[in-house]
Every structure is written in C-alpha cells, then in structure tokens.
Design a protein around this motif. Structure first.
Motif, short mmCIF file in Angstrom:
data_model
loop_
_atom_site.label_atom_id
_atom_site.label_comp_id
_atom_site.label_asym_id
_atom_site.label_seq_id
_atom_site.Cartn_x
_atom_site.Cartn_y
_atom_site.Cartn_z
N THR A 1 0.65 5.33 1.40
CA THR A 1 -0.07 6.24 2.28
C THR A 1 0.43 7.66 2.08
O THR A 1 1.62 7.95 2.24
N GLU B 1 -2.25 10.36 5.43
CA GLU B 1 -3.24 9.52 6.10
C GLU B 1 -4.26 8.91 5.15
O GLU B 1 -5.21 8.27 5.59
N GLU B 2 -4.09 9.09 3.85
CA GLU B 2 -4.97 8.43 2.88
C GLU B 2 -4.21 7.27 2.25
O GLU B 2 -3.19 7.47 1.59
N THR B 3 -4.73 6.06 2.46
CA THR B 3 -4.02 4.86 2.03
C THR B 3 -4.65 4.28 0.77
O THR B 3 -5.87 4.13 0.67
N ASP C 1 0.82 -1.21 0.00
CA ASP C 1 0.00 0.00 0.00
C ASP C 1 0.86 1.27 0.00
O ASP C 1 2.08 1.23 0.23
N TYR D 1 -4.37 0.88 -1.61
CA TYR D 1 -3.82 -0.48 -1.68
C TYR D 1 -3.31 -0.76 -3.10
O TYR D 1 -3.95 -0.41 -4.09
#
Length: 282
Positions: free
Chosen positions: A223, A226-228, A221, A230
């Motif tokens: 990041t 704070e937005e991940t 993933d 995949y």
C-alpha cells in the motif's frame, strides 16, 4: 465386708462395663476407613473428549457403603512433559466423608503443546514506545485462546527500543502445566525509512522439517498512499522486491526472512518492509 461396700464396688464395676461397652460400640460405629479406587490401566483418548471420559475404567468401593463409583471426580490433570503421558488424579469419598485419591496415566492421542503466533511483524520504529506482547497470540487445544498468559523476557543487553535486532523469549503455560517457549528477533528500524506498508499472509509459520519453502508465497499486498497493489501470484513489474534471509528446512530452528518492496511515486521511491519468522519443527 458390709453390704453398702459391696454395693459401691458393684456400681463401680457396672459403670466401667458400661463405659467400655460404649467405647467398643463407638469404635464399631466410627468409620475412618476411606474407599478404595481401582483403575484399569493407562487410558488413551482425544483431547476433544469431555472431562467425564477420563472416568472410563475407574471404580471405587467402600467397606461400609459398598459401590461408591458415583462419587468419583477428576481432581487434577498435569502434563509437565508433553513427551510423556499426563497424570490424572482421581478422588472418591464415602458417606462418612472419608476421601481417597489415586493417580493414573492418560495419553492424549491428538495433544499438541500451546502454540505462539504473530498477528503483525515484530518490526518497530525507533523513538516510539511499544509493547512486544501486543502482537503476540497463543492458542491451546484444551484452553483455547491463552494470549493473556504469554510472558516476554528480553535476552538483549541493550534496551529493546534501540536500533537493531533484539532477541526476546516468549513463553506461555496451559492449564496442564505444559510450557511452550520461543525466542523471536524483534527489530527496531529508523523512523521514516519505510513510508509504504507491506503486508504478508502470515508473520510466524511452523513447518515440518523437510518441507519445501518459498518466501514469495507469503507476500500479500503493498500500500502506497492509500493505493493498494496485491502481490499474490505474479509480482507487478512496477514494483521492486528484495528478500533476505535463508531458511534451511533440513535443520530444525527459528529463521527470519525480511521483505522489502519499493515503488515509485512521482519518481520518488517509497519502500515497505516486513518480516516473516519461520519455525522448522523436527
């Protein structure tokens, strides 16, 4: 010769006889002969077997106590060369405290040398203090987790904290005396170069020679603030991927694969970086 003189001579002879008789009896009673250990030959068993399994085919007898097999113990096991059988030392004792020892060759059918692994990439930021052992783990089929036994030695002439790639040798020894060692590249990158986080499924993998290898299979993933996102399966179109480093699975050795994933936030690029170590085993 007077009667008194004859009496003295007889007393001396009697004392000497008693003394010699006592010495002979003491010699008969003193047990200074150790038991004898007999082994059937080389033993083959699994490392998962209990320690008592090493006593298979081993017996001991004593000239006075008779069968003393119950006294047998495994004193030590050593395996300095994993390509050779292990050496097991047995000990047996009798009621007089005499001890004897004997060696035997034992083959552990499913034995594997200790294996070193990584829980995070060996990538660090310049101008920060770090300990390369913090990311190292080690597992052994007999001893379990032996991470605390790993030792590191820098092979680089420069300080390991300077920019660039530094070779570091890691080694660990299990209770049998078998030592595993690998040389890994430790990379130090400039501060603030990579402001996003890139995670892989693994950071050190062992693959047999001739195995197919696809670097993309290890992406997990990305990041960004704070937005991940995949990365398993289809790679997202909004991200850019760069992979460098070749792995030749036909040649045993240590290979490094570097990954850089870049995403845009308000038209500003944010990159994440990680590294995978691949060990091709021959």
């Amino acid at each position: 010769m007077k009667k008194k003189q004859w009496f003295c001579i007889a007393a001396i002879i009697l004392c000497a006889a008693v003394f010699l008789g006592y010495r002979v009896l003491d010699g008969i009673r003193t047990d200074d002969r150790a038991p004898e250990i007999t082994v059937d030959g080389t033993l083959t068993l699994s490392v998962l077997e209990p320690r008592e399994a090493l006593l298979q085919g081993v017996s001991a007898k004593d000239d006075r106590d008779g069968n003393v097999t119950a006294s047998l113990v495994v004193e030590s096991i050593s395996l300095p060369d994993p390509q050779q059988p292990a050496t097991v030392v047995y000990a047996a004792f009798d009621s007089a405290g005499n001890v004897t020892k004997k060696e035997r060759q034992v083959i552990f059918s499913d034995y594997r040398s200790p294996r070193i692994s990584l829980k995070d990439p060996m990538v660090y930021i310049t101008n920060t203090s770090f300990d390369v052992l913090d990311r190292i783990e080690a597992e052994d089929v007999l001893d379990g987790d032996i991470s605390s036994r790993v030792r590191a030695t820098s092979l680089s002439e420069e300080s390991i904290g300077t920019l660039g790639v530094h070779d570091v040798e890691f080694r660990v020894t299990n209770s049998l005396g078998d030592t595993a060692k690998i040389v890994l590249p430790v990379e130090v990158v400039p501060m603030d170069t990579y402001r996003a986080q890139l995670t892989l499924t693994d950071y050190l993998v062992y693959i047999p020679v001739g195995t197919n290898f696809n670097a993309r299979d290890y992406l997990y993933d990305f990041t960004l603030l704070e937005e991940t996102t995949y990365l398993r399966g289809t790679f997202p179109e909004e991200l850019e991927l760069k992979i460098s480093g070749q792995v030749d699975t036909s040649v045993p050795g240590v290979y490094a694969v570097s990954y850089t994933v870049t995403g845009l936030l308000r038209e500003e690029p944010y990159a994440g970086y990680s590294k995978l170590i691949v060990i091709v085993e021959g």
